[in-house]
Design a protein around this motif. Structure first.
Motif, PDB file in Angstrom:
ATOM      1  N   GLY A 148      -7.011  62.421  42.090  1.00 17.71           N
ATOM      2  CA  GLY A 148      -7.097  61.517  43.235  1.00 17.71           C
ATOM      3  C   GLY A 148      -8.272  61.857  44.128  1.00 17.71           C
ATOM      4  O   GLY A 148      -8.985  60.971  44.612  1.00 17.71           O
ATOM      5  N   ALA A 149      -8.495  63.151  44.338  1.00  9.96           N
ATOM      6  CA  ALA A 149      -9.641  63.580  45.143  1.00  9.96           C
ATOM      7  C   ALA A 149     -10.952  63.249  44.445  1.00  9.96           C
ATOM      8  O   ALA A 149     -11.945  62.908  45.090  1.00  9.96           O
ATOM      9  CB  ALA A 149      -9.548  65.079  45.412  1.00  9.96           C
ATOM     10  N   GLY A 150     -10.964  63.333  43.120  1.00  8.91           N
ATOM     11  CA  GLY A 150     -12.162  62.965  42.368  1.00  8.91           C
ATOM     12  C   GLY A 150     -12.498  61.495  42.513  1.00  8.91           C
ATOM     13  O   GLY A 150     -13.665  61.108  42.491  1.00  8.91           O
ATOM     14  N   ALA A 151     -11.460  60.671  42.673  1.00  7.13           N
ATOM     15  CA  ALA A 151     -11.699  59.244  42.896  1.00  7.13           C
ATOM     16  C   ALA A 151     -12.354  59.000  44.248  1.00  7.13           C
ATOM     17  O   ALA A 151     -12.971  57.956  44.460  1.00  7.13           O
ATOM     18  CB  ALA A 151     -10.383  58.472  42.806  1.00  7.13           C
ATOM     19  N   ALA A 152     -12.214  59.965  45.154  1.00  9.51           N
ATOM     20  CA  ALA A 152     -12.917  59.872  46.437  1.00  9.51           C
ATOM     21  C   ALA A 152     -14.403  60.117  46.208  1.00  9.51           C
ATOM     22  O   ALA A 152     -15.235  59.255  46.482  1.00  9.51           O
ATOM     23  CB  ALA A 152     -12.338  60.872  47.435  1.00  9.51           C
ATOM     24  N   THR A 153     -14.748  61.303  45.709  1.00  9.19           N
ATOM     25  CA  THR A 153     -16.121  61.580  45.265  1.00  9.19           C
ATOM     26  C   THR A 153     -16.065  62.672  44.206  1.00  9.19           C
ATOM     27  O   THR A 153     -15.096  63.435  44.136  1.00  9.19           O
ATOM     28  CB  THR A 153     -17.059  62.078  46.397  1.00  9.19           C
ATOM     29  OG1 THR A 153     -16.839  63.471  46.631  1.00  9.19           O
ATOM     30  CG2 THR A 153     -16.850  61.310  47.683  1.00  9.19           C
ATOM     31  N   TYR A 154     -17.121  62.761  43.425  1.00  2.93           N
ATOM     32  CA  TYR A 154     -17.152  63.786  42.377  1.00  2.93           C
ATOM     33  C   TYR A 154     -17.409  65.180  42.945  1.00  2.93           C
ATOM     34  O   TYR A 154     -17.435  66.161  42.195  1.00  2.93           O
ATOM     35  CB  TYR A 154     -18.191  63.452  41.304  1.00  2.93           C
ATOM     36  CG  TYR A 154     -19.603  63.255  41.792  1.00  2.93           C
ATOM     37  CD1 TYR A 154     -20.417  64.331  42.116  1.00  2.93           C
ATOM     38  CD2 TYR A 154     -20.131  61.977  41.913  1.00  2.93           C
ATOM     39  CE1 TYR A 154     -21.713  64.150  42.557  1.00  2.93           C
ATOM     40  CE2 TYR A 154     -21.430  61.779  42.350  1.00  2.93           C
ATOM     41  CZ  TYR A 154     -22.213  62.867  42.666  1.00  2.93           C
ATOM     42  OH  TYR A 154     -23.501  62.676  43.105  1.00  2.93           O
ATOM     43  N   ILE A 155     -17.599  65.279  44.256  1.00  2.00           N
ATOM     44  CA  ILE A 155     -17.698  66.588  44.903  1.00  2.00           C
ATOM     45  C   ILE A 155     -16.325  67.027  45.408  1.00  2.00           C
ATOM     46  O   ILE A 155     -15.907  68.173  45.228  1.00  2.00           O
ATOM     47  CB  ILE A 155     -18.704  66.552  46.068  1.00  2.00           C
ATOM     48  CG1 ILE A 155     -20.106  66.255  45.538  1.00  2.00           C
ATOM     49  CG2 ILE A 155     -18.696  67.876  46.844  1.00  2.00           C
ATOM     50  CD1 ILE A 155     -21.146  66.059  46.618  1.00  2.00           C
TER      51      ILE A 155
END
Length: 248
Positions: A137-144
């Motif tokens: 889910g956090a990766g869907a925010a940004t790849y960082i």
């Protein structure tokens, strides 16, 4: 050949700049000639970069090739963060203040919508533990935000890789779609650019998309997108994880 190879290895960072320069030149030429500018040159460059990484193989892509090891430094966190800060200095304070509450709200709205969307996809594909769901889910925010969150929570390498992939897909989608949707959503002023950056979050996608729309808007979108990334890195391993643990 060995002499040339030695020179390239000893001047790794210069070699990296030369390689990226040629890649950008070819990318912008391809953008202009093959897509008539519809697909921004930076988007083409990222696709070229991904292709080169796949062809090179290894753990670090082209950076594993001795002659191109400088690409690892050039693409590392230090120069990336320097570029982000330098871009942010182009923001006029009075324009940033104008975004007001809506600008701040866009950060939280964009972050949590991305998190829940990514978490839902992770759940749909069979992930049930809160660590994996939070990381993807956090990766869907940004790849960082994805790998930062995954590293803090002790997620597996496979899950962290998926979070990075999710962020890359989002970045490419944003940079490609922005020029086409800009007129429809009224993306033509600094305030709108800041709200857009807060909602989308992905630095590379927002900056490339705005560059293709109106280069003057890039610093404003980059500013809130940078805040988005920082906020995501704070909330991912804490608030987002607690929400996921409560739900799953």
């Amino acid at each position: 050949m060995s002499i040339l190879e030695g020179v390239l290895i000893k001047n790794g960072l210069l070699t990296a700049f030369a390689l990226i320069g040629v890649t950008m030149l070819v990318s912008y030429w391809a953008s202009e000639k093959l897509t008539r500018g519809r697909l921004h040159g930076s988007a083409v460059a990222i696709l070229f970069g991904l292709l080169m990484a796949v062809l090179a193989g290894g753990k670090n892509g082209v950076a594993d090739i001795p002659m191109l090891s400088g690409v690892g430094l050039m693409g590392g966190a230090m120069l990336r963060d320097f570029a982000i800060v330098a871009t942010a200095f182009g923001v006029r304070r009075e324009e940033f203040v104008k975004s007001g509450v809506i600008g701040m709200a866009s950060l939280f709205l964009g972050l949590f919508v991305s998190f829940f969307a990514g978490g839902a996809v992770a759940f749909a594909f069979g992930y049930r533990d809160p660590v994996s769901i939070t990381t993807i889910g956090a990766g869907a925010a940004t790849y960082i935000v994805g790998p930062v969150t995954g590293g803090a929570l002790g997620a597996s390498g496979e899950v962290i890789a998926l979070s990075i992939a999710a962020g890359l897909v989002k970045a490419i989608a944003v940079m490609i779609a922005t020029p086409f949707l800009a007129k429809l959503i009224g993306l033509n002023n600094p305030r709108a650019a800041m709200i857009f950056g807060g909602l989308m979050g992905t630095n590379s996608g927002v900056m490339a998309g705005l560059a293709a729309t109106d280069p003057k808007l890039v610093p404003y979108g980059a500013m809130t997108a940078t805040f988005y990334t920082g906020l995501g890195c704070l909330l991912g391993p804490s608030v987002m994880f607690m929400i996921a643990r409560a739900l799953f």
